[in-house]
Design a protein around this motif. Structure first.
Motif: not given
Length: 213
Positions: A50-52, A92-97
Motif C-alpha cells: 500500500t505504501k509502495f 509517507i504519513t498515516g496508518d494502513y490502509p
C-alpha cells in the motif's frame, strides 16, 4: 541451466536450482527465487504494498524530472528507484490502509549544492504560477549561474509540470505556465538548483501550496 561467463569466480546468467543469476548495468547479481507460500498477503506485505503504490502513483508523473533531480544518488539503481526509496522512508504519513504523502517532507531533487532560501509561490494570472527566491549565490558553494529546478504537482489530476533548466539563481524569480484546466486547482510547489555544468544538485525545498488562478 546457468551459464558462467567469466570463469568460476565470475558472474553467471540463468538458473541453478533456486538461484537466479544475471547482470544489470554491468553489475553481476544473484538472487534467490522466492518459494511459493500459501498466503502471500500477510499484513506486513499488504502494508508495504500500500505504501509502495501510494509513492509510485505520486512519483510517476515526474519521472523525467527525477532523472535530473536524483542523478547523483542513482548508485546501483535508477534515479526513479532512488527517489522511491527516499519518499518511502521519509514522506509517507498515516496508518494502513489510509496512507498519504506528506508534501512538506518530499525531496524531488537531492544533493549537496546550497539549497534555495526565501522561497515563495503565487498565482495571480490565469494559467501561470510564479516562484520567487532570495539570491544566495554568494554563500557556500552556490554560484550565480546555478539553474532553478522547478516542479509543480497537481494531486487532483496527478500531473506534474516542471522545468529542469530554469532561471539562474541571481534572477530570483520565474513564471511557469500550467494547463488551462488547472484553474482553481491546488498545486504543490518545489524548488531546487542544479549547477551550470550539471555536476551538482541541491536538495529541493517545499515552497508550499497555491491555488492556480
Amino acid at each position: 541451466m546457468g551459464k558462467i561467463s567469466q570463469g568460476v569466480l565470475g558472474g553467471f546468467s540463468g538458473k541453478v536450482g533456486n538461484i537466479v543469476g544475471g547482470s544489470w548495468k554491468g553489475i553481476d547479481y544473484m538472487r534467490i527465487k522466492p518459494s511459493n507460500v500459501a498466503n502471500p498477503r500477510t499484513q506486513g506485505q499488504l502494508d508495504q504494498r500500500t505504501k509502495f503504490a501510494k509513492v509510485l502513483n505520486f512519483l510517476q508523473p515526474m519521472t523525467e524530472f527525477l532523472r535530473v533531480g536524483y542523478k547523483l544518488y542513482a548508485i546501483k539503481m535508477t534515479q526513479f528507484n532512488s527517489a522511491m526509496s527516499y519518499q518511502l522512508q521519509n514522506a509517507i504519513t498515516g496508518d494502513y490502509p489510509d496512507y498519504s504523502i506528506d508534501y512538506s517532507k518530499v525531496l524531488v531533487s537531492k544533493g549537496n549544492l546550497l539549497r534555495a532560501v526565501g522561497g515563495a509561490v503565487e498565482s495571480t494570472v490565469a494559467g501561470v504560477v510564479k516562484l520567487s527566491w532570495i539570491d544566495n549565490s554568494a554563500s557556500g558553494g552556490a554560484k550565480a549561474t546555478d539553474k532553478a529546478l522547478i516542479l509543480l504537482y497537481n494531486a487532483d489530476k496527478q500531473i506534474a509540470v516542471y522545468d529542469t533548466a530554469g532561471a539562474v539563481r541571481t534572477v530570483g524569480t520565474q513564471n511557469l505556465s500550467v494547463p488551462t484546466d488547472f484553474s482553481g486547482d491546488e498545486v504543490q510547489a518545489y524548488l531546487g538548483f542544479i549547477s551550470e555544468d550539471g555536476t551538482e544538485v541541491a536538495n529541493s525545498v517545499y515552497i508550499g501550496a497555491v491555488t492556480v488562478a
